[in-house]
Design a protein around this motif. Structure first.
Motif, short mmCIF file in Angstrom:
data_model
loop_
_atom_site.label_atom_id
_atom_site.label_comp_id
_atom_site.label_asym_id
_atom_site.label_seq_id
_atom_site.Cartn_x
_atom_site.Cartn_y
_atom_site.Cartn_z
N THR A 35 0.83 -1.21 0.00
CA THR A 35 0.00 0.00 0.00
C THR A 35 0.86 1.25 0.00
O THR A 35 0.60 2.21 -0.75
N ILE A 36 1.92 1.25 0.82
CA ILE A 36 2.83 2.40 0.86
C ILE A 36 3.55 2.55 -0.47
O ILE A 36 3.69 3.66 -0.99
N ALA A 37 4.00 1.42 -1.04
CA ALA A 37 4.71 1.47 -2.32
C ALA A 37 3.80 2.00 -3.43
O ALA A 37 4.23 2.81 -4.28
N LEU A 38 2.53 1.57 -3.44
CA LEU A 38 1.59 2.08 -4.43
C LEU A 38 1.39 3.57 -4.26
O LEU A 38 1.37 4.33 -5.25
N TYR A 39 1.25 4.01 -3.01
CA TYR A 39 1.10 5.45 -2.73
C TYR A 39 2.29 6.22 -3.29
O TYR A 39 2.12 7.28 -3.90
N GLU A 40 3.50 5.68 -3.11
CA GLU A 40 4.70 6.35 -3.61
C GLU A 40 4.69 6.46 -5.13
O GLU A 40 5.05 7.51 -5.69
N ILE A 110 -1.20 4.10 -16.18
CA ILE A 110 -0.29 4.25 -15.04
C ILE A 110 -0.88 3.57 -13.80
O ILE A 110 -0.18 2.85 -13.09
N CYS A 111 -2.16 3.79 -13.56
CA CYS A 111 -2.80 3.20 -12.38
C CYS A 111 -2.82 1.67 -12.46
O CYS A 111 -2.54 0.99 -11.46
N MET A 112 -3.12 1.13 -13.64
CA MET A 112 -3.14 -0.32 -13.80
C MET A 112 -1.76 -0.93 -13.57
O MET A 112 -1.62 -1.90 -12.82
N VAL A 113 -0.75 -0.35 -14.20
CA VAL A 113 0.61 -0.87 -14.06
C VAL A 113 1.09 -0.74 -12.62
O VAL A 113 1.70 -1.66 -12.06
N ALA A 114 0.80 0.40 -11.98
CA ALA A 114 1.22 0.61 -10.59
C ALA A 114 0.59 -0.44 -9.68
O ALA A 114 1.27 -0.96 -8.78
N TYR A 117 2.31 -3.84 -10.55
CA TYR A 117 3.75 -3.75 -10.24
C TYR A 117 3.99 -3.95 -8.74
O TYR A 117 4.83 -4.76 -8.33
N THR A 118 3.26 -3.22 -7.93
CA THR A 118 3.44 -3.34 -6.48
C THR A 118 2.69 -4.56 -5.92
O THR A 118 3.22 -5.27 -5.06
N GLY A 119 1.51 -4.82 -6.44
CA GLY A 119 0.69 -5.91 -5.91
C GLY A 119 1.31 -7.28 -6.06
O GLY A 119 1.39 -8.05 -5.09
N PHE A 120 1.78 -7.60 -7.26
CA PHE A 120 2.34 -8.93 -7.49
C PHE A 120 3.60 -9.16 -6.68
O PHE A 120 3.81 -10.24 -6.12
N GLY A 121 4.49 -8.17 -6.63
CA GLY A 121 5.74 -8.33 -5.90
C GLY A 121 5.51 -8.66 -4.44
O GLY A 121 6.10 -9.61 -3.90
N PHE A 122 4.65 -7.91 -3.77
CA PHE A 122 4.40 -8.14 -2.35
C PHE A 122 3.49 -9.34 -2.11
O PHE A 122 3.53 -9.95 -1.05
N HIS A 123 2.67 -9.69 -3.09
CA HIS A 123 1.91 -10.95 -3.02
C HIS A 123 2.87 -12.12 -2.90
O HIS A 123 2.69 -13.02 -2.06
N TYR A 124 3.92 -12.10 -3.72
CA TYR A 124 4.88 -13.19 -3.71
C TYR A 124 5.83 -13.11 -2.52
O TYR A 124 6.45 -14.11 -2.16
N LEU A 125 5.95 -11.96 -1.89
CA LEU A 125 6.71 -11.86 -0.65
C LEU A 125 6.03 -12.70 0.43
O LEU A 125 6.68 -13.50 1.12
N ALA A 126 4.72 -12.55 0.58
CA ALA A 126 3.97 -13.33 1.56
C ALA A 126 3.97 -14.81 1.19
O ALA A 126 4.10 -15.69 2.05
N LEU A 127 3.85 -15.09 -0.11
CA LEU A 127 3.83 -16.48 -0.58
C LEU A 127 5.17 -17.16 -0.32
O LEU A 127 5.23 -18.35 0.01
N THR A 128 6.25 -16.40 -0.47
CA THR A 128 7.59 -16.95 -0.22
C THR A 128 7.76 -17.29 1.26
O THR A 128 8.33 -18.32 1.61
N ARG A 129 7.28 -16.40 2.14
CA ARG A 129 7.36 -16.70 3.58
C ARG A 129 6.52 -17.90 3.94
O ARG A 129 6.89 -18.71 4.82
#
Length: 262
Positions: A35-40, A110-114, A117-129
């Motif tokens: 959420t913070i990354a998307l805001y940025e 821009i909104c779609m890519v953002a 871009y942020t959603g998938f990366g952090f989705h896989y962060l939780a999945l990796t843990r």
């Protein structure tokens, strides 16, 4: 330098317990970071998160970032995740009409890519843990060893610019040095941690992962340079924003699963 060190220590003290404990607390942390990354990204690209398009983009990102089991309720509503994504995309496009073209088609992109871009990366962060603590550490070692090797080797022997229009300080020698360090350090960690899989294949894939990690860093550098900002945010004094710290991981984490290392 003092500010950077203090921030790094405080961030580690905060982050490590979540990584070690895992579970729902780590999933919630991943969603918060996304959420913070998307805001940025939205701030950098001159979008307003507290607007109709900003809220829709946030909902789209949350749809992508949350663990899949939290979306089981969609089956009871007889609707798929892709259909919800389409509805949200359609609402973004419709807002170009409602806003009388103050919010235009380029901004929809821009909104779609953002969101992805942020959603998938952090989705896989939780999945990796979820796959195991050692896999999170492995991913961190890939990025850390690549970045550290690229910096010090590039500083010591770097002569040929890698992407001068995007990141003037990065060199071809540093780029190659980062790959070598990832092979030695991250590959060594994978072997001594006794993670399952063929170590020879993992080493071969590490080259690909190290390259993509550096590409993730360059992509964010290109984004910042295009929009004329030094850092993605100011939440981490001396280090910039969340996106500045996770840019490489956003590229590496999904690939760990796509390449079936995890």
């Amino acid at each position: 330098m003092k500010t950077r060190i203090i921030t790094a220590v405080v961030a580690l003290i905060f982050f490590i317990p979540f990584v070690v404990y895992g579970g729902i607390p780590f999933e919630l942390l991943s969603i918060l970071l996304a959420t913070i990354a998307l805001y940025e990204v939205l701030v950098m690209t001159k979008q307003r998160i507290f607007s109709m398009n900003g809220i829709i983009t946030l909902l789209l990102m949350w749809l992508v970032v949350v663990p899949d089991r939290y979306l089981d309720f969609l089956d009871k509503l007889h609707i798929t995740e892709m259909e919800v994504i389409f509805i949200l995309m359609a609402l973004l496009l419709a807002n170009t009409v409602f806003s009388r073209n103050k919010f235009h088609f380029d901004q929809v992109g821009i909104c779609m890519v953002a969101a992805f871009y942020t959603g998938f990366g952090f989705h896989y962060l939780a999945l990796t843990r979820e796959a195991g603590l050692m896999y999170v550490l492995f991913a961190l070692f890939i990025v850390w060893s690549t970045d550290t090797g690229a910096y010090f080797i590039g500083k010591a022997i770097g002569k040929h610019k890698l992407a001068p229009n995007v990141s003037p300080n990065k060199t071809v020698e540093g780029f190659i040095g980062g790959i070598v360090c990832a092979l030695v350090i991250a590959g060594g960690f994978y072997y001594f941690a006794e993670l399952p899989g063929n170590i020879a294949l993992v080493l071969a894939l590490l080259v690909f992962l190290s390259i993509f990690g550096q590409l993730g860093d360059l992509v964010e550098s290109a984004l910042k340079r295009f929009y004329g900002v030094k850092d993605s945010g100011k939440i981490l004094p001396g280090h910039g924003g969340i996106l500045d710290r996770f840019d490489s991981l956003l590229f590496v984490l999904p690939l760990l699963h796509i390449l079936q290392i995890i």
